[in-house]
Design an enzyme around this catalytic site. Structure first.
Site, PDB file in Angstrom:
ATOM      1  N   GLU A  44      38.806  51.125  44.886  1.00 30.79           N
ATOM      2  CA  GLU A  44      38.252  51.600  43.688  1.00 30.79           C
ATOM      3  C   GLU A  44      36.717  52.105  44.212  1.00 30.79           C
ATOM      4  O   GLU A  44      35.916  51.213  44.621  1.00 30.79           O
ATOM      5  CB  GLU A  44      38.183  50.807  42.380  1.00 30.79           C
ATOM      6  N   LYS A 113      41.158  57.155  36.101  1.00 33.91           N
ATOM      7  CA  LYS A 113      41.383  56.138  35.535  1.00 33.91           C
ATOM      8  C   LYS A 113      41.450  56.134  34.196  1.00 33.91           C
ATOM      9  O   LYS A 113      40.905  56.665  33.307  1.00 33.91           O
ATOM     10  CB  LYS A 113      40.290  54.945  36.010  1.00 33.91           C
ATOM     11  N   CYS A 174      42.823  49.183  39.138  1.00 31.35           N
ATOM     12  CA  CYS A 174      42.087  47.960  38.856  1.00 31.35           C
ATOM     13  C   CYS A 174      42.396  47.371  37.445  1.00 31.35           C
ATOM     14  O   CYS A 174      43.582  46.637  37.292  1.00 31.35           O
ATOM     15  CB  CYS A 174      40.628  48.118  39.073  1.00 31.35           C
ATOM     16  N   SER A 356      13.682  19.698  47.008  1.00 29.65           N
ATOM     17  CA  SER A 356      13.169  18.459  46.312  1.00 29.65           C
ATOM     18  C   SER A 356      13.675  17.251  46.410  1.00 29.65           C
ATOM     19  O   SER A 356      13.421  16.411  46.113  1.00 29.65           O
ATOM     20  CB  SER A 356      13.238  18.792  44.710  1.00 29.65           C
TER      21      SER A 356
END
Length: 739
Positions: A44, A113, A174, A356
């Site tokens: 896409e 789309k 998609c 740390s």
């Protein structure tokens, strides 16, 4: 037999880098052709990159996409192979997200789309229009330069399919796969046998199974060949696209690409007998009946054969066992690949991490170490692009290149323990041991002198010097003293990131890594503009529970055994003095456990619960252990501090998206940052419900009976021993302050 050879792609595209994207597209076509494929499915919006966002509103972006497509079409790239390319296209005054289907230097059709992704991380409706005319194909007039180059004036545009001599093929783009009424159902009834899904799907922990179930389901009861291609990598933002290109036949996965990889181009190929599709469909009575009464979908005739007849030398692809990664592997490989893409494309020459010795910073260090391991392994596998990038970033000369991950880490990774009088020797040692295991260039810096200088300046200005609460100071003094330490560390981190390469006569600069996790952000358990303010954050959307399981996994599987000790230690900020009768503990400071925070986060974001709904759900979930009034106090306490600290999300360091309740303020979690933190209406409703429940209990022998709301999909239980008197009224942690 109708034998067809098809190819799907994972491509690592880069938004707005047309040269990079075109190079990858051409390489994928070459590999597909070399494998004998007659169908190549791209991604896409692969020509522009998916993450262009508001660049899609620029006409230049569309013009450049056409120019790249023209370069493909005038060459031999589409000779003898059906190729689908993703790009934006203007049709009249509307802009569409399209698949352009090409064969033999011609455009066969353009498929816009129809259902756009417009939730979560996606904003496609901001840039594109949905195609609404399902009943017909229209003629689209090609731009003049394209028309002249390929001697073609127009092309069918819209929803439909291509009818070849020997099969029918259609695109489903998609999001359309996941819509309530996906196009593939109707297309299958119209005889379409091969479905092309060009995708731009990002990684999220435990998400791959959802995607694969949808792909498998598309052909399991209807038959067909489903080809799925996806972006892979970081194309310019917070998302990592996790590839996993695959080919599914009648519900069986016959080819699957990698989910996490440093490769720029990956192509998977399958050889399929399309007669198996026709055979399955012919055996399903309901399919036959529904096909007989279908709505006819428009088609484009293509006088071309894509299949071969019986050929003994062509072996058919067989069903595979699907490859899944564990959540621990996803945390290692996803952010690790994302960091590599960000590093190689940003112009930086390494990372700097304030280490740390605690769980969060140690997790980030392990992910960087995993990245170094992936780079070396990929070079060993012969990846020339990764090798070239690693030589440049690591400043290798005289033909040298990375062969050992620890040696590579020493060149590109600084870790800094910024200690104060409030830090323990234990955390200092843990940081040093982990740094040695990874191979980073480790520094120890004391910030006491800087803190003292600032306090002396403040005393000169005001005549007062603040004290910690344990030494007799007020909550305000306590808060200020801790935030001073945190913010000094931020300034020091950026200074070292910019100057340490210069000190070592190396070019470039290093990126500062943040180490705040999603649960701490939800609670606001971080100081604004402290070490949470960095360039990027690999764990900003990962919860504490997943990070702890990751550390246990990484201690064994990445070879960083000291992580087991880090994971076993209670989380602490070490910003207050350590005394024989007092040690600062994060969960005590926050007034809630990390397990509880994960539950709150999922209910608030995924289940979309406000205070009242959350109270109702937790009465069901925790009712066996807590009274309604205790649940109410917990919910009100959470929403109070969530809303007090929401403003911190506006300056949150861009983080890798991995969790469905991510706090990304301006991308994923669109909520305001100014609240009435007393929530008067909502909290009053909760109090009324508690009174009503207490009244019912009096008539039921003191047993609480649920009956409110729907139980949400959340996990975790409150830890015992966390609801004693005073638990909710303890002084606020400095990280919860407005500043």
């Amino acid at each position: 037999m109708r034998l067809i050879n098809v190819a799907a792609c994972n491509l690592n595209q880069w938004a707005m880098d047309f040269d990079c994207n075109l190079k990858n597209i051409k390489e994928s076509i070459t590999r597909a052709k070399n494998a004998g494929a007659t169908v190549r499915l791209g991604l896409e919006l692969e020509i522009t990159g998916y993450g262009c966002e508001d660049h899609f509103l620029e006409l230049d972006t569309i013009t450049h996409a056409w120019e790249c497509l023209k370069e493909i079409l005038v060459g031999e790239w589409t000779d003898g192979i059906l190729c689908s390319f993703g790009m934006p296209i203007m049709n009249g005054s509307e802009r569409y997200n399209c698949q352009v289907l090409c064969l033999d230097r011609k455009i066969i059709m353009i498929r816009p789309k129809m259902w756009l992704a417009n939730d979560g991380n996606y904003r496609e409706l901001r840039w594109f229009t949905t195609w609404k005319h399902k009943e017909q194909l229209v003629e689209f007039k090609l731009p003049a330069e394209i028309s002249e180059a390929i001697s073609q004036d127009s092309v069918p545009f819209g929803y439909g399919y291509m009818q070849f001599i020997d099969t029918a093929i259609a695109a489903e783009v998609c999001e359309e796969l996941h819509s309530p009424m996906p196009p593939h159902t109707e297309l299958a009834l119209n005889g379409v046998e091969v479905f092309l899904n060009a995708s731009g799907s990002h990684h999220q922990l435990r998400k791959l199974d959802v995607r694969l179930r949808a792909i498998i389901g598309a052909t399991q009861t209807k038959g067909g060949v489903y080809i799925y291609s996806n972006h892979q990598g970081c194309d310019g933002g917070r998302l990592y696209y996790d590839g996993c290109a695959c080919i599914v036949v009648n519900g069986d996965v016959v080819a699957q690409g990698s989910q996490f990889s440093l490769k720029d181009v990956e192509v998977v190929v399958a050889q399929i007998d399309l007669d198996t599709v026709a055979s399955l469909r012919g055996s399903i009575s309901s399919f036959q009946e529904q096909a007989g009464s279908k709505r006819v979908v428009s088609s484009v005739p293509v006088p071309y054969k894509l299949c071969q007849s019986f050929k003994l030398q062509m072996s058919l692809s067989s069903p595979l066992k699907i490859k899944y990664h564990s959540p621990e592997e996803e945390i290692a490989f996803g952010p690790g690949c994302w960091l590599w893409d960000y590093l190689r494309r940003s112009g930086a020459t390494g990372f700097l991490l304030p280490l740390s010795g605690g769980a969060d910073s140690s997790s980030v260090a392990a992910i960087v170490g995993c990245m170094c391991q992936l780079v070396v392994k990929e070079i060993e596998n012969g990846n020339s692009q990764v090798k070239a990038d690693a030589i440049r970033i690591g400043n290798y000369t005289d033909g040298q290149f990375p062969t050992d991950s620890k040696e590579f880490a020493k060149r590109i990774f600084y870790t800094v323990y910024m200690g104060s009088e409030n830090n323990s020797k234990t955390t200092k040692t843990r940081a040093k041991v982990l740094a040695d295991e990874i191979g980073s260039w480790h520094l120890h810096v004391s910030i006491d002198g800087l803190v003292s200088a600032l306090l002396t300046l403040f005393q000169t200005l005001t005549g007062k010097r603040p004290r910690f609460k344990i030494d007799g100071g007020s909550d305000i003094e306590n808060l200020g003293l801790q935030n001073i330490q945190a913010r000094i560390r931020m300034v020091l981190a950026f200074m070292l990131a910019s100057l340490m390469p210069w000190v070592h006569s190396k070019p470039g600069f290093h990126l500062v890594l943040s180490t705040s996790n999603v649960d701490e952000g939800l609670r606001g358990h971080l100081t604004k503009y402290d070490c949470s303010s960095a360039d990027i954050n690999p764990i900003g959307s990962i919860n504490k529970q997943d990070l702890r399981t990751f550390m246990r996994w990484a201690a064994v599987n990445l070879g960083y055994s000291s992580l087991a000790d880090v994971e076993a230690a209670p989380p602490t900020a070490e910003l207050e003095p350590i005394r024989s009768n007092y040690i600062q503990i994060d969960e005590v400071d926050m007034g809630m456990t990390y397990e509880e925070l994960s539950v709150y986060g999922r209910l608030r974001k995924i289940s979309r619960c406000g205070p009242v709904s959350m109270f109702q759900n937790l009465c069901h979930k925790w009712g066996g252990r807590l009274s309604p009034s205790q649940v109410a106090e917990k919910v009100k306490f959470f929403f109070k501090y969530y809303s007090i600290n929401r403003h911190k999300m506006t300056v949150l360091t861009p983080s890798y998206h991995a969790e469905s309740y991510s706090l990304e303020d301006n991308r994923f979690d669109l909520r305001q940052f100014l609240y009435n933190t007393k929530w008067p209406y909502q909290f009053r409703k909760i109090d009324e419900m508690v009174k009503e429940i207490d009244g019912k209990k009096d008539h039921q022998d003191g047993t609480f009976v649920g009956g409110m709301g729907v139980i949400a999909a959340a996990s975790g239980d409150p830890r015992p021993g966390k609801i004693e008197k005073g638990f909710f009224t303890s002084a606020p942690h400095p990280h919860t302050g407005l500043r």
